[in-house]
Design a protein around this motif. Structure first.
Motif, PDB file in Angstrom:
ATOM      1  N   ASN A  76     -33.431   9.681  -7.428  1.00  0.00           N
ATOM      2  CA  ASN A  76     -34.102   8.240  -7.125  1.00  0.00           C
ATOM      3  C   ASN A  76     -33.299   7.158  -7.301  1.00  0.00           C
ATOM      4  O   ASN A  76     -33.865   6.007  -7.348  1.00  0.00           O
ATOM      5  CB  ASN A  76     -35.320   8.278  -8.243  1.00  0.00           C
ATOM      6  N   PHE A  77     -31.743   7.375  -7.150  1.00  0.00           N
ATOM      7  CA  PHE A  77     -30.985   6.187  -7.272  1.00  0.00           C
ATOM      8  C   PHE A  77     -31.408   5.416  -5.876  1.00  0.00           C
ATOM      9  O   PHE A  77     -30.982   6.241  -4.622  1.00  0.00           O
ATOM     10  CB  PHE A  77     -29.837   6.369  -7.554  1.00  0.00           C
ATOM     11  N   ARG A  78     -31.424   4.336  -5.659  1.00  0.00           N
ATOM     12  CA  ARG A  78     -31.778   3.542  -4.277  1.00  0.00           C
ATOM     13  C   ARG A  78     -31.039   2.018  -4.746  1.00  0.00           C
ATOM     14  O   ARG A  78     -31.571   1.279  -5.157  1.00  0.00           O
ATOM     15  CB  ARG A  78     -33.276   3.473  -4.038  1.00  0.00           C
ATOM     16  N   SER A  97     -29.306  -1.458  -4.573  1.00  0.00           N
ATOM     17  CA  SER A  97     -29.720  -2.726  -3.929  1.00  0.00           C
ATOM     18  C   SER A  97     -28.612  -3.731  -4.103  1.00  0.00           C
ATOM     19  O   SER A  97     -27.801  -3.778  -4.935  1.00  0.00           O
ATOM     20  CB  SER A  97     -30.827  -3.506  -4.690  1.00  0.00           C
ATOM     21  N   GLY A  98     -28.222  -4.352  -2.893  1.00  0.00           N
ATOM     22  CA  GLY A  98     -27.182  -5.191  -2.643  1.00  0.00           C
ATOM     23  C   GLY A  98     -27.354  -6.585  -3.008  1.00  0.00           C
ATOM     24  O   GLY A  98     -26.162  -7.561  -2.611  1.00  0.00           O
ATOM     25  N   THR A  99     -28.382  -6.814  -3.753  1.00  0.00           N
ATOM     26  CA  THR A  99     -28.612  -8.580  -4.248  1.00  0.00           C
ATOM     27  C   THR A  99     -27.945  -8.766  -5.711  1.00  0.00           C
ATOM     28  O   THR A  99     -27.571  -7.740  -6.384  1.00  0.00           O
ATOM     29  CB  THR A  99     -30.012  -8.676  -4.152  1.00  0.00           C
ATOM     30  N   ASN A 100     -28.011  -9.900  -5.877  1.00  0.00           N
ATOM     31  CA  ASN A 100     -27.613 -10.116  -7.317  1.00  0.00           C
ATOM     32  C   ASN A 100     -28.503  -9.841  -8.410  1.00  0.00           C
ATOM     33  O   ASN A 100     -28.008 -10.054  -9.466  1.00  0.00           O
ATOM     34  CB  ASN A 100     -27.777 -11.877  -7.236  1.00  0.00           C
ATOM     35  N   LEU A 101     -29.543  -9.004  -8.143  1.00  0.00           N
ATOM     36  CA  LEU A 101     -30.388  -8.575  -9.303  1.00  0.00           C
ATOM     37  C   LEU A 101     -29.953  -7.371  -9.542  1.00  0.00           C
ATOM     38  O   LEU A 101     -30.485  -6.495 -10.531  1.00  0.00           O
ATOM     39  CB  LEU A 101     -31.769  -8.848  -9.001  1.00  0.00           C
ATOM     40  N   GLY A 102     -29.193  -6.706  -8.681  1.00  0.00           N
ATOM     41  CA  GLY A 102     -28.451  -5.295  -9.103  1.00  0.00           C
ATOM     42  C   GLY A 102     -29.156  -3.938  -8.470  1.00  0.00           C
ATOM     43  O   GLY A 102     -30.282  -4.061  -8.137  1.00  0.00           O
ATOM     44  N   ASN A 103     -28.452  -2.874  -9.033  1.00  0.00           N
ATOM     45  CA  ASN A 103     -29.025  -1.687  -8.501  1.00  0.00           C
ATOM     46  C   ASN A 103     -30.092  -0.971  -9.480  1.00  0.00           C
ATOM     47  O   ASN A 103     -30.757   0.139  -8.979  1.00  0.00           O
ATOM     48  CB  ASN A 103     -27.722  -0.573  -8.538  1.00  0.00           C
ATOM     49  N   TRP A 104     -30.303  -1.397 -10.522  1.00  0.00           N
ATOM     50  CA  TRP A 104     -31.117  -0.929 -11.701  1.00  0.00           C
ATOM     51  C   TRP A 104     -32.777  -1.340 -11.621  1.00  0.00           C
ATOM     52  O   TRP A 104     -33.382  -1.141 -12.312  1.00  0.00           O
ATOM     53  CB  TRP A 104     -30.592  -1.276 -12.888  1.00  0.00           C
ATOM     54  N   TRP A 105     -33.159  -1.643 -10.385  1.00  0.00           N
ATOM     55  CA  TRP A 105     -34.342  -2.147 -10.183  1.00  0.00           C
ATOM     56  C   TRP A 105     -35.502  -1.136 -10.634  1.00  0.00           C
ATOM     57  O   TRP A 105     -36.642  -1.393 -10.989  1.00  0.00           O
ATOM     58  CB  TRP A 105     -34.628  -2.881  -8.732  1.00  0.00           C
ATOM     59  N   ASN A 106     -35.176   0.320 -10.156  1.00  0.00           N
ATOM     60  CA  ASN A 106     -35.844   1.231 -10.148  1.00  0.00           C
ATOM     61  C   ASN A 106     -35.631   2.160 -11.165  1.00  0.00           C
ATOM     62  O   ASN A 106     -36.216   3.356 -11.138  1.00  0.00           O
ATOM     63  CB  ASN A 106     -36.409   2.020  -8.875  1.00  0.00           C
ATOM     64  N   ALA A 107     -34.769   1.935 -12.371  1.00  0.00           N
ATOM     65  CA  ALA A 107     -34.207   3.017 -13.071  1.00  0.00           C
ATOM     66  C   ALA A 107     -35.135   3.367 -13.965  1.00  0.00           C
ATOM     67  O   ALA A 107     -34.731   4.784 -14.319  1.00  0.00           O
ATOM     68  CB  ALA A 107     -33.159   2.216 -14.130  1.00  0.00           C
ATOM     69  N   TYR A 108     -36.533   3.072 -14.101  1.00  0.00           N
ATOM     70  CA  TYR A 108     -37.332   3.799 -14.850  1.00  0.00           C
ATOM     71  C   TYR A 108     -37.815   5.084 -14.245  1.00  0.00           C
ATOM     72  O   TYR A 108     -38.541   6.065 -15.053  1.00  0.00           O
ATOM     73  CB  TYR A 108     -38.751   2.995 -14.981  1.00  0.00           C
ATOM     74  N   GLU A 109     -37.493   5.217 -12.903  1.00  0.00           N
ATOM     75  CA  GLU A 109     -37.899   6.363 -12.121  1.00  0.00           C
ATOM     76  C   GLU A 109     -36.632   7.256 -11.750  1.00  0.00           C
ATOM     77  O   GLU A 109     -36.703   8.377 -11.209  1.00  0.00           O
ATOM     78  CB  GLU A 109     -38.943   6.181 -10.963  1.00  0.00           C
ATOM     79  N   TRP A 110     -35.572   6.999 -12.241  1.00  0.00           N
ATOM     80  CA  TRP A 110     -34.248   7.839 -12.192  1.00  0.00           C
ATOM     81  C   TRP A 110     -34.553   9.230 -13.000  1.00  0.00           C
ATOM     82  O   TRP A 110     -35.190   9.099 -14.276  1.00  0.00           O
ATOM     83  CB  TRP A 110     -33.064   7.129 -12.618  1.00  0.00           C
ATOM     84  N   ASP A 111     -33.858  10.006 -12.641  1.00  0.00           N
ATOM     85  CA  ASP A 111     -34.074  11.341 -13.450  1.00  0.00           C
ATOM     86  C   ASP A 111     -32.518  12.160 -13.048  1.00  0.00           C
ATOM     87  O   ASP A 111     -31.865  11.912 -12.351  1.00  0.00           O
ATOM     88  CB  ASP A 111     -34.900  12.257 -13.021  1.00  0.00           C
ATOM     89  N   LEU A 112     -32.140  12.956 -14.417  1.00  0.00           N
ATOM     90  CA  LEU A 112     -30.958  13.955 -14.110  1.00  0.00           C
ATOM     91  C   LEU A 112     -31.591  15.227 -14.050  1.00  0.00           C
ATOM     92  O   LEU A 112     -32.170  15.634 -14.924  1.00  0.00           O
ATOM     93  CB  LEU A 112     -30.177  13.551 -15.314  1.00  0.00           C
ATOM     94  N   LYS A 113     -31.202  15.935 -13.055  1.00  0.00           N
ATOM     95  CA  LYS A 113     -31.508  17.383 -12.762  1.00  0.00           C
ATOM     96  C   LYS A 113     -30.563  18.107 -13.217  1.00  0.00           C
ATOM     97  O   LYS A 113     -29.319  17.844 -12.835  1.00  0.00           O
ATOM     98  CB  LYS A 113     -31.992  17.471 -11.377  1.00  0.00           C
TER      99      LYS A 113
END
Length: 547
Positions: free
Chosen positions: A527-529, A531-547
């Protein structure tokens, strides 16, 4: 082979040797943090150590902070502003934005109910009000000028707040990217909050985000852990911990990623072709990034005696071989820039007339401005002042240091002496913000909105919060302010097209190139998606997972 090319090769060889040692040390430090078997721990090879946690006064962007401190909005992977702590972004259509008879605009934000700070206190509209008051009263806030358009605010109820703006602005959905806890900081003065170590460096740094601050080991890492009471639901976040390892040296970070000890980390475009570690892949994130050289013309700490004459600035730009930097130093992996607005934006002006590489024209302009070598020492002088200045470089940024070295060699041929001075990230940031520097190679992440006012408007307390160069142009100021209030695309584009041309003519900032951001990502990270803006890549980190 050119001298600057040899110098850059030497830099890479030295940092490569250093990097292999450093990466090994960081791997051991990370391993020490993974003693708790069975937990999903994400290891990040991060390119700098934070200066502080306060998301409004930190100059280290927002990646880590936004995992802990959420705001009303964030930017997603489609370059769109989306609501977080707000139920929706106010618009005319949903009734959230209303024009008043006096030409002002009311904007009403409705907040999610039942959102808790990490210490169990409920987040309310009072916290939003407190955050706005802090921003309005704290000059250190990096984008204060954008909030200064809010002339009044009113807490309607526990979950509703109304702002009154002096006009309608295109960037209004993109501020309030974080929140401050009133119950933690409310007993302090605004200046005390900016200096309050327990919050700015831990352990009182709290937010409403999916992760909570746990540990900061200076010079090594920051560890954040899962928030068990996250407002989106007990299933989130899916990861138990994140360990942010500080690896500012670019080659060291590349080697650390190749070792397989980390799940995610940024590398350089020139390193992508050499990255082939099993279980990891490279994702090129289209980004709103441009690199540039800034010249400081402020009276407080800059060099107006050198740079205040536009002929001199144009001479410097004409003396810099940007094509050689792009093709040779960066191996053709980036695109020459003539403007701060990247080609990914519909507001980009592709027809800018900018200075081209022409050393003879540079010599002519310098002579016209009165700079000559009157004493035969090989350095130009005027009125007893030598043309000598210092690049303020950030330690570990091999690409920026190498660019400065290239420019140093190219300007030496004109009789200009360029010196080098390196600072660690926090010290660099402090000097930059206080205009205690001559020149620097920088890079900006632009927001989703194309407003230029915060960066280039004459700094006046209300505008230009991030204009640390001392630049000021009345026509440019008017164009940017008008563009900020123009919602019609064609009208706004015409204004910004002209603004971009003026910036190219003024050359207080000398634009170098645009680049995408290469991120190494583990195949196991779900679920890493980016983002190339100044607010960074971690906008949806709550739904990241490690499989």
């Amino acid at each position: 082979m050119k001298t600057w090319k040899i110098a850059f090769t030497t830099v890479l060889l030295l940092t490569c040797v250093f990097g292999m040692v450093f990466a090994g040390g960081q791997k051991d430090a990370g391993a020490a943090q993974s003693a708790d078997g069975g937990k999903k721990i994400l290891y990040i090879a991060y390119d700098r150590e934070l200066d502080l946690f306060n998301p409004f006064t930190s100059q280290m962007l927002c990646d880590l902070q936004h995992n802990v401190s959420e705001g009303l909005i964030i930017t997603n992977d489609k370059n769109e502003f989306i609501p977080v702590l707000a139920k929706e972004i106010p618009t005319f259509e949903n009734g959230g934005v209303v024009k008043n008879a006096d030409g002002t605009y009311d904007m009403t934000w409705h907040l999610h109910e039942g959102v808790m700070w990490h210490d169990g206190v409920e987040f309310t509209a009072e916290d939003v009000q407190f955050t706005l008051d802090f921003v309005h009263n704290t000059p250190q806030v990096y984008n204060q000028s954008e909030y200064n358009k809010i002339i009044k605010s009113e807490v309607i109820d526990k979950y509703t707040i109304k702002f009154t703006w002096d006009d309608l602005y295109t960037f209004y959905p993109g501020i309030f990217e974080a929140m401050l806890p009133k119950h933690v900081l409310g007993h302090l003065s605004w200046e005390e909050i900016a200096r309050y170590e327990p919050y700015n460096r831990g352990p009182e740094f709290i937010g409403t985000g999916p992760f909570m601050f746990k540990e900061w080991k200076s010079g090594e890492y920051i560890r954040i852990v899962r928030n068990p009471n996250y407002w989106r639901g007990p299933q989130y976040p899916l990861i138990d911990e994140m360990v942010w390892q500080f690896i500012p040296d670019q080659t060291a970070r590349f080697n650390a990623m190749k070792s397989g000890a980390y799940h995610i980390g940024q590398i350089e475009a020139t390193q992508v072709k050499n990255f082939n570690t099993k279980g990891l892949h490279v994702e090129m994130i289209p980004s709103n990034v441009f690199y540039h050289i800034d010249l400081n013309v402020t009276k407080e700490g800059g060099r107006p005696e050198l740079f205040s004459d536009v002929r001199v600035r144009r001479a410097l730009y004409s003396a810099i071989d940007r094509k050689a930097i792009v093709d040779q130093l960066l191996e053709g992996t980036v695109q020459i820039a003539n403007s701060p607005i990247p080609p990914t934006s519909a507001y980009h002006n592709p027809n800018i007339k900018a200075a081209q590489y022409n050393p003879e024209e540079a010599k002519r302009l310098l002579a016209e401005a009165g700079w000559r070598d009157t004493n035969g020492d090989g350095i130009l002088d005027k009125d007893g002042v030598k043309f000598s200045f210092t690049f303020m470089n950030r330690s570990g940024r091999a690409d920026r240091i190498a660019i400065a070295q290239v420019v140093q060699a190219q300007l030496k041929a004109l009789g200009i002496e360029v010196l080098m001075k390196e600072y660690e990230a926090a010290a660099w940031s402090e000097r930059w913000r206080n205009s205690q520097w001559d020149a620097q190679v920088g890079g900006w992440f632009m927001s989703s909105d194309a407003s230029l006012t915060n960066y280039y408007h004459t700094r006046d307390g209300k505008n230009g919060s991030n204009n640390f160069t001392g630049m000021g142009n009345p026509e440019l100021d008017q164009l940017m302010l008008k563009a900020d209030k123009t919602l019609d695309f064609n009208e706004r584009k015409a204004l910004l097209d002209r603004a971009q041309q003026i910036l190219a003519d003024e050359v207080v900032s000398m634009y170098l190139y645009y680049r995408d951001s290469p991120w190494v990502v583990s195949d196991s990270l779900v679920n890493f998606r980016g983002s190339g803006t100044n607010l960074g890549n971690w906008w949806n980190a709550y739904e990241w997972d490690l499989k």
